[in-house]
Design a protein around this motif. Structure first.
Motif, PDB file in Angstrom:
ATOM      1  N   ARG A  53       0.900  -1.252  -0.059  1.00  0.00           N
ATOM      2  CA  ARG A  53      -0.087  -0.138   0.250  1.00  0.00           C
ATOM      3  C   ARG A  53       0.772   1.352  -0.138  1.00  0.00           C
ATOM      4  O   ARG A  53       0.367   2.222  -0.365  1.00  0.00           O
ATOM      5  CB  ARG A  53      -0.978  -0.147   1.281  1.00  0.00           C
ATOM      6  CG  ARG A  53      -2.095  -1.011   1.235  1.00  0.00           C
ATOM      7  CD  ARG A  53      -2.829  -0.884   2.428  1.00  0.00           C
ATOM      8  NE  ARG A  53      -3.224   0.507   2.728  1.00  0.00           N
ATOM      9  CZ  ARG A  53      -3.607   0.851   3.890  1.00  0.00           C
ATOM     10  NH1 ARG A  53      -3.590   0.118   5.005  1.00  0.00           N
ATOM     11  NH2 ARG A  53      -4.131   2.066   4.107  1.00  0.00           N
ATOM     12  N   HIS A  54       2.103   1.121   0.510  1.00  0.00           N
ATOM     13  CA  HIS A  54       2.872   2.252   0.460  1.00  0.00           C
ATOM     14  C   HIS A  54       4.124   1.770  -0.182  1.00  0.00           C
ATOM     15  O   HIS A  54       4.175   1.084  -0.927  1.00  0.00           O
ATOM     16  CB  HIS A  54       3.040   2.853   2.216  1.00  0.00           C
ATOM     17  CG  HIS A  54       1.902   3.098   2.734  1.00  0.00           C
ATOM     18  ND1 HIS A  54       1.376   4.421   2.667  1.00  0.00           N
ATOM     19  CD2 HIS A  54       0.835   2.372   3.519  1.00  0.00           C
ATOM     20  CE1 HIS A  54       0.031   4.255   3.208  1.00  0.00           C
ATOM     21  NE2 HIS A  54      -0.125   3.270   3.765  1.00  0.00           N
ATOM     22  N   SER A  55       5.381   2.255   0.241  1.00  0.00           N
ATOM     23  CA  SER A  55       6.714   2.194  -0.289  1.00  0.00           C
ATOM     24  C   SER A  55       7.030   0.536  -0.063  1.00  0.00           C
ATOM     25  O   SER A  55       8.066   0.234  -0.862  1.00  0.00           O
ATOM     26  CB  SER A  55       7.427   3.273  -0.241  1.00  0.00           C
ATOM     27  OG  SER A  55       7.897   3.489   0.819  1.00  0.00           O
ATOM     28  N   PHE A  56       6.686   0.223   1.057  1.00  0.00           N
ATOM     29  CA  PHE A  56       7.196  -1.000   1.473  1.00  0.00           C
ATOM     30  C   PHE A  56       6.268  -1.833   2.318  1.00  0.00           C
ATOM     31  O   PHE A  56       5.383  -1.169   2.995  1.00  0.00           O
ATOM     32  CB  PHE A  56       8.635  -0.927   2.120  1.00  0.00           C
ATOM     33  CG  PHE A  56       8.826   0.094   3.220  1.00  0.00           C
ATOM     34  CD1 PHE A  56       8.161  -0.073   4.264  1.00  0.00           C
ATOM     35  CD2 PHE A  56       9.405   1.340   2.946  1.00  0.00           C
ATOM     36  CE1 PHE A  56       8.098   0.767   5.406  1.00  0.00           C
ATOM     37  CE2 PHE A  56       9.582   2.290   3.776  1.00  0.00           C
ATOM     38  CZ  PHE A  56       8.798   2.016   5.114  1.00  0.00           C
ATOM     39  N   THR A  57       6.700  -3.055   2.804  1.00  0.00           N
ATOM     40  CA  THR A  57       5.557  -3.918   3.571  1.00  0.00           C
ATOM     41  C   THR A  57       6.499  -4.877   4.402  1.00  0.00           C
ATOM     42  O   THR A  57       7.853  -4.758   4.399  1.00  0.00           O
ATOM     43  CB  THR A  57       4.663  -4.801   2.685  1.00  0.00           C
ATOM     44  OG1 THR A  57       3.736  -5.121   3.445  1.00  0.00           O
ATOM     45  CG2 THR A  57       5.213  -5.688   1.749  1.00  0.00           C
ATOM     46  N   THR A  58       5.829  -5.765   5.008  1.00  0.00           N
ATOM     47  CA  THR A  58       6.514  -6.648   5.810  1.00  0.00           C
ATOM     48  C   THR A  58       5.977  -7.926   5.134  1.00  0.00           C
ATOM     49  O   THR A  58       5.189  -8.134   4.615  1.00  0.00           O
ATOM     50  CB  THR A  58       6.188  -6.790   7.414  1.00  0.00           C
ATOM     51  OG1 THR A  58       4.445  -6.785   7.454  1.00  0.00           O
ATOM     52  CG2 THR A  58       6.511  -5.631   8.038  1.00  0.00           C
ATOM     53  N   MET A  59       7.045  -9.050   5.434  1.00  0.00           N
ATOM     54  CA  MET A  59       6.706 -10.409   5.083  1.00  0.00           C
ATOM     55  C   MET A  59       7.137 -11.452   5.947  1.00  0.00           C
ATOM     56  O   MET A  59       8.506 -10.976   6.601  1.00  0.00           O
ATOM     57  CB  MET A  59       7.090 -10.546   3.627  1.00  0.00           C
ATOM     58  CG  MET A  59       8.879 -10.937   3.385  1.00  0.00           C
ATOM     59  SD  MET A  59       9.124 -10.889   1.710  1.00  0.00           S
ATOM     60  CE  MET A  59       8.245 -12.684   1.246  1.00  0.00           C
ATOM     61  N   THR A  60       6.654 -12.645   5.849  1.00  0.00           N
ATOM     62  CA  THR A  60       7.086 -13.664   6.777  1.00  0.00           C
ATOM     63  C   THR A  60       7.355 -14.695   5.998  1.00  0.00           C
ATOM     64  O   THR A  60       6.470 -15.346   5.040  1.00  0.00           O
ATOM     65  CB  THR A  60       6.077 -13.877   7.741  1.00  0.00           C
ATOM     66  OG1 THR A  60       5.853 -12.804   8.946  1.00  0.00           O
ATOM     67  CG2 THR A  60       6.542 -15.226   8.648  1.00  0.00           C
ATOM     68  N   LEU A  61       8.626 -15.644   6.251  1.00  0.00           N
ATOM     69  CA  LEU A  61       8.990 -16.887   5.747  1.00  0.00           C
ATOM     70  C   LEU A  61       8.907 -17.865   6.516  1.00  0.00           C
ATOM     71  O   LEU A  61       9.608 -17.803   7.686  1.00  0.00           O
ATOM     72  CB  LEU A  61      10.396 -16.621   4.808  1.00  0.00           C
ATOM     73  CG  LEU A  61      10.066 -15.765   3.857  1.00  0.00           C
ATOM     74  CD1 LEU A  61      11.593 -15.575   3.283  1.00  0.00           C
ATOM     75  CD2 LEU A  61       9.340 -16.042   2.476  1.00  0.00           C
ATOM     76  N   VAL A  62       8.417 -19.245   6.430  1.00  0.00           N
ATOM     77  CA  VAL A  62       8.575 -20.181   7.153  1.00  0.00           C
ATOM     78  C   VAL A  62       9.050 -21.413   6.623  1.00  0.00           C
ATOM     79  O   VAL A  62       8.748 -21.699   5.437  1.00  0.00           O
ATOM     80  CB  VAL A  62       7.000 -20.442   7.720  1.00  0.00           C
ATOM     81  CG1 VAL A  62       7.178 -21.838   8.710  1.00  0.00           C
ATOM     82  CG2 VAL A  62       6.341 -19.458   8.504  1.00  0.00           C
ATOM     83  N   SER A  63       9.696 -22.120   7.130  1.00  0.00           N
ATOM     84  CA  SER A  63      10.834 -23.102   6.811  1.00  0.00           C
ATOM     85  C   SER A  63       9.657 -24.272   6.467  1.00  0.00           C
ATOM     86  O   SER A  63       9.225 -24.888   7.307  1.00  0.00           O
ATOM     87  CB  SER A  63      11.771 -23.834   7.596  1.00  0.00           C
ATOM     88  OG  SER A  63      12.662 -24.775   7.068  1.00  0.00           O
ATOM     89  N   LYS A  64      10.030 -25.006   5.183  1.00  0.00           N
ATOM     90  CA  LYS A  64       9.288 -26.003   4.684  1.00  0.00           C
ATOM     91  C   LYS A  64       9.913 -27.382   5.266  1.00  0.00           C
ATOM     92  O   LYS A  64       9.173 -28.504   5.385  1.00  0.00           O
ATOM     93  CB  LYS A  64       9.120 -26.067   3.171  1.00  0.00           C
ATOM     94  CG  LYS A  64       8.389 -25.097   2.535  1.00  0.00           C
ATOM     95  CD  LYS A  64       8.422 -25.060   1.094  1.00  0.00           C
ATOM     96  CE  LYS A  64       8.029 -26.096   0.283  1.00  0.00           C
ATOM     97  NZ  LYS A  64       7.834 -25.912  -1.001  1.00  0.00           N
ATOM     98  N   THR A  65      11.285 -27.193   5.649  1.00  0.00           N
ATOM     99  CA  THR A  65      12.034 -28.451   6.260  1.00  0.00           C
ATOM    100  C   THR A  65      11.314 -28.641   7.568  1.00  0.00           C
ATOM    101  O   THR A  65      11.598 -29.604   8.409  1.00  0.00           O
ATOM    102  CB  THR A  65      13.360 -28.188   5.990  1.00  0.00           C
ATOM    103  OG1 THR A  65      13.698 -27.168   6.809  1.00  0.00           O
ATOM    104  CG2 THR A  65      13.709 -28.189   4.725  1.00  0.00           C
TER     105      THR A  65
END
Length: 342
Positions: free
Chosen positions: A133-145
């Motif tokens: 929505r603005h110039s940046f955001t947050t994101m979360t990654l979770v390990s598939k292993t």
């Protein structure tokens, strides 16, 4: 609180099978986890019913490792910076289970999700066209292993729901929540819901500050399950920010484990306009921090042993200035291992 708000909260909680505070500050915006499909060459919605490779089954411990990093959306050379940050993370001796990223620009998001290492080994809260929505955001990654898809019957480490809640904010910020299920420390046959919150609290010493209310909102969501963590860029630039974690009944992981050390994650090189600060923090509820460390942002090209310096071309030698090293980010990362209490 009026009866309508209580009913709305109860219905939302029931609909998504997710414990929520009774005094919701704003409607949670539930979204889906995504995994990369090599056939479609896209990040697709993760369905509880689809086949997926189960995580490794030889995990004797429910301890988890989380890394949080503000990767600096506004500096140049984003492709090199993102690529080297991901290389650094994926080669750490400590196997990371969860990655929180802040200041992810639209281009940065696409670079992260186009990286083959991320495509192969991680679930993502976002897809290539997730709006910023603005110039940046947050994101979360979770390990598939380590974790299985939602609803998995093959693993006691499983993904739960993921959603955002809008903050009162001068900058349109929000908090990105997710629930993870891990084996209970007291009953090997059951699992415990752990709630994680990825935050980039409001920046700058603007008054009135929204940061107290922002962290209060996060802590209310953590208390509704009794077990969780909030991590990210806290932007503690006013005196009142020093007590926000404690006043919300949370434990500051750095102060609990390394109280004699400064813990600066921003400005430690003395090149910023403001004094160094412990901008990035990790706070826990119902969890025990086992270890925490700062991972310093290096310079672009340093991983290859050939530091890549920025210099102007086509400038007479007499007018050239010293080349400038480009850091991966103006923030360092935090790496924290933690476990359920009990």
């Amino acid at each position: 609180m009026d009866i309508y708000a209580r009913v709305r909260s109860s219905i939302t909680s029931w609909k998504h099978d997710t414990p929520l505070p009774t005094d919701l500050p704003a409607d949670p915006k539930f979204q889906s986890w995504h995994q990369f499909d090599p056939n479609s060459q896209k990040w697709d919605l993760l369905s509880a019913n689809e086949n997926a490779e189960p995580p490794r089954a030889d995990e004797p411990s429910s301890d988890l490792v989380l890394l949080t990093w503000n990767i600096d959306a506004l500096s140049e050379r984003i492709q090199e910076r993102v690529t080297e940050i991901l290389t650094f993370i994926t080669h750490l001796d400590s196997k990371v289970d969860v990655i929180f990223l802040q200041e992810v620009s639209q281009r940065g998001l696409r670079l992260i999700l186009s990286d083959e290492r991320i495509r192969t080994s991680w679930f993502s809260s976002e897809h290539e066209n997730s709006p910023t929505r603005h110039s940046f955001t947050t994101m979360t990654l979770v390990s598939k292993t380590r974790f299985a898809r939602p609803g998995s019957e093959t693993s006691r480490f499983a993904l739960g729901p993921v959603w955002r809640v809008a903050f009162p904010s001068h900058f349109g910020r929000n908090v990105l929540f997710c629930d993870l299920f891990v084996p209970s420390p007291t009953d090997a046959s059951s699992t415990t819901r752990v709630r994680l919150a990825n935050v980039h609290l409001d920046s700058l010493p603007i008054k009135p500050s929204h940061r107290p209310r922002q962290l209060s909102i996060v802590s209310s969501f953590l208390r509704s399950v009794g077990c969780g963590m909030v991590a990210g860029d806290f932007n503690p630039v006013l005196d009142e920010d020093a007590v926000l974690i404690e006043s919300n009944g949370l434990t500051d992981a750095w102060l609990a484990l390394r109280p004699e050390e400064s813990g600066y994650t921003w400005g430690a090189d003395g090149k910023q306009r403001f004094p160094p600060n412990r901008m990035d923090r990790i706070a826990l509820l119902g969890l025990k921090a086992r270890g925490i460390e700062i991972l310093e942002a290096r310079q672009v090209g340093e991983l290859d042993g050939q530091q890549n310096l920025q210099s102007e071309t086509n400038i007479p030698e007499s007018q050239e200035t010293e080349p400038t090293a480009i850091p991966w980010s103006d923030h360092h990362a935090l790496l924290c291992s933690f476990a359920l209490e009990g």
